[in-house]
Design an enzyme around this catalytic site. Sequence first.
Site, PDB file in Angstrom:
ATOM      1  CE  LYS A  67      -7.725  -0.162   5.924  1.00  0.00           C
ATOM      2  NZ  LYS A  67      -8.293   0.456   4.717  1.00  0.00           N
ATOM      3  CD  GLN A  76      -7.102  -4.945   4.176  1.00  0.00           C
ATOM      4  OE1 GLN A  76      -8.078  -5.625   4.481  1.00  0.00           O
ATOM      5  NE2 GLN A  76      -7.213  -3.667   3.854  1.00  0.00           N
ATOM      6  CG  HIS A  87      -1.918   0.990   1.374  1.00  0.00           C
ATOM      7  ND1 HIS A  87      -1.654   2.309   1.676  1.00  0.00           N
ATOM      8  CD2 HIS A  87      -3.263   0.899   1.240  1.00  0.00           C
ATOM      9  CE1 HIS A  87      -2.795   2.978   1.714  1.00  0.00           C
ATOM     10  NE2 HIS A  87      -3.790   2.149   1.451  1.00  0.00           N
ATOM     11  CG  ASP A 105       0.184  -2.368   5.858  1.00  0.00           C
ATOM     12  OD1 ASP A 105      -0.755  -2.415   6.687  1.00  0.00           O
ATOM     13  OD2 ASP A 105       0.086  -1.813   4.745  1.00  0.00           O
ATOM     14  CB  CYS A 142      -3.663   3.225  -1.637  1.00  0.00           C
ATOM     15  SG  CYS A 142      -4.832   4.549  -1.396  1.00  0.00           S
TER      16      CYS A 142
END
Lengths: 411, 154
Positions: A227, A204, A125, A201, A369
């Site tokens: 999220k 998710q 991302h 990251d 993104c």
Amino acid sequence: MTSYDPRRVRIDTPIQERVINGHPIAYLDSASSSLPPRAVIEAMSRYYERHHANVHRGVFQTANEATEIYEGARAAAARYINAPGGADEIVFTKNTTEAFNLLANSWGVANLRAGDVVLISEMEHHANIVPWFHLRDRVGIEVRFIPVGDDFRLDLSDLEQLMRGVKLVSLTGMSNVLGTINPIAELTRVAHDHGALMAVDGAQWVAHGVTDVVATDIDFLAFSGHKMLGPTGIGVFWTRAALLDAMPPFLGGGGMIADVRLDGYVPADGPARFEAGTPPIAEAAGLAAALRYLENLGPEAIVAHERSLTVDALARLHGEFAERVRIIGPLDAVDRGGVISLDVEGVHPHDVAQVLDQYGVCVRPGHHCAKPLMRRFGLAATARASFGPYSLTRDTDALIDALGHALTLFS
Amino acid sequence: MANLDDLYRDIILDHYRSPRNRGELPTPPARRVEGFNPLCGDELVLYVDVRDGVLVDIKMTGHGCSISQASSSLMSAAVKGRPLDEVRETIESFKTMMGLREASLSEGEASDDAGDLRSMKEINALAGVVKFPVRIKCATLAWNTLEQALGAPS
């Protein structure tokens, strides 16, 4: 045992009572932002109705309550990811993006020198790309990319070569475009073997997985509240206490200091050092409620449910449309989450999403993104459907039905 | 409720499937201008050949959604071979239709121009786009790019 029933979660999320263009909403955009259950909305309302005051330093009762709520959320976040040092290792940020900016501007500026390498991947991302480009331009680091193979997974064949000079490996746990789940624990071992640290990251990965920073042995983690059924405006940056204590402040202002004089200042200890200004208190209350809600459902059970939805959707999309709807991501549901990017033959993703909206189906068109990844596969955009804990087979039914209409309209 | 039929009119789908004036023109004499829609990744490269105050030829390449592709195709058909002042008027009428300009002409007046009645009527097929506000930028990409290619009126 947990009491997870996705139909119950659906009833708990008020937005899903909506009817869009005459159709019950089929919300398939959880990878962008998930839908908060009443427990989250009520926690935030209750905070504003009963407890609101600024946190820390207050002596009166509601100020103490607000502080307890805010610090309680820190403890909840630490528990959720199994932070070994507990709440003292949790820094609240605005979102995952701000957490990466903190990592680059604080740890990065303090520890990286010209020529040092930060190894990321083609499937990142922009939040895990642009802050490193900033550092490249300021400090002269090299930003290196692990390529993505035609199987939509990291191509690790040249990893030893790629690891030369690497000080930090920073990778997404789960791609927000492909759904690919990366072998984080294995790559963390490789990073550590080469004397590098590992950042993940988790936007998710944490929301759609079972997160244990001790078991994976990672060094930095970033994720976002919204999220994972929480509110917007709050994210988490985690690192081990030893690393956090050595990190210089990033944003300056109130709340992050121990002392300020005319000739300088002394930063506060612990996470407060990175939380300048009045923090997102109501959002912390909402995040804590979301984490409690997810813990009650059981992250393992959610993962299993989303996997079965994904297996079913991948098979039916292929069965129904064959080559007319190409799936941009792994076709097997191994190490793969519930994010399904679609390339529909002869129909631009914006038109796909527009037609689907007419049937109440919410999917996201665009580059998500992740423009380097789009370029890698020669695409400008995809139409992306993604599942959450409340998703049901009937959402997939609605998706397939509406995709049929889109194909008919444009054929 | 905005209906899909308002957006995806037959004329629009026709121009999307069979875009007019696709291709390139030699530069010079033609001018080449690029237009981008960073939000959705639409790209348009416009070639315009202007001689003696007349837009004698127009061609384009690029990719985008049905609305941006159809709009550029419809535009090319409407402006090709026309004097620049008329081209600028057409751009203005289109932007008025998209709600981006104060209406200065009564409705339909712009369509009364002799000769190109049919192309103007076809452009009116894009009128439904205003019911889908996020798609207005798709429809206007080509027109903004053309305006840029023509530069300020001399």
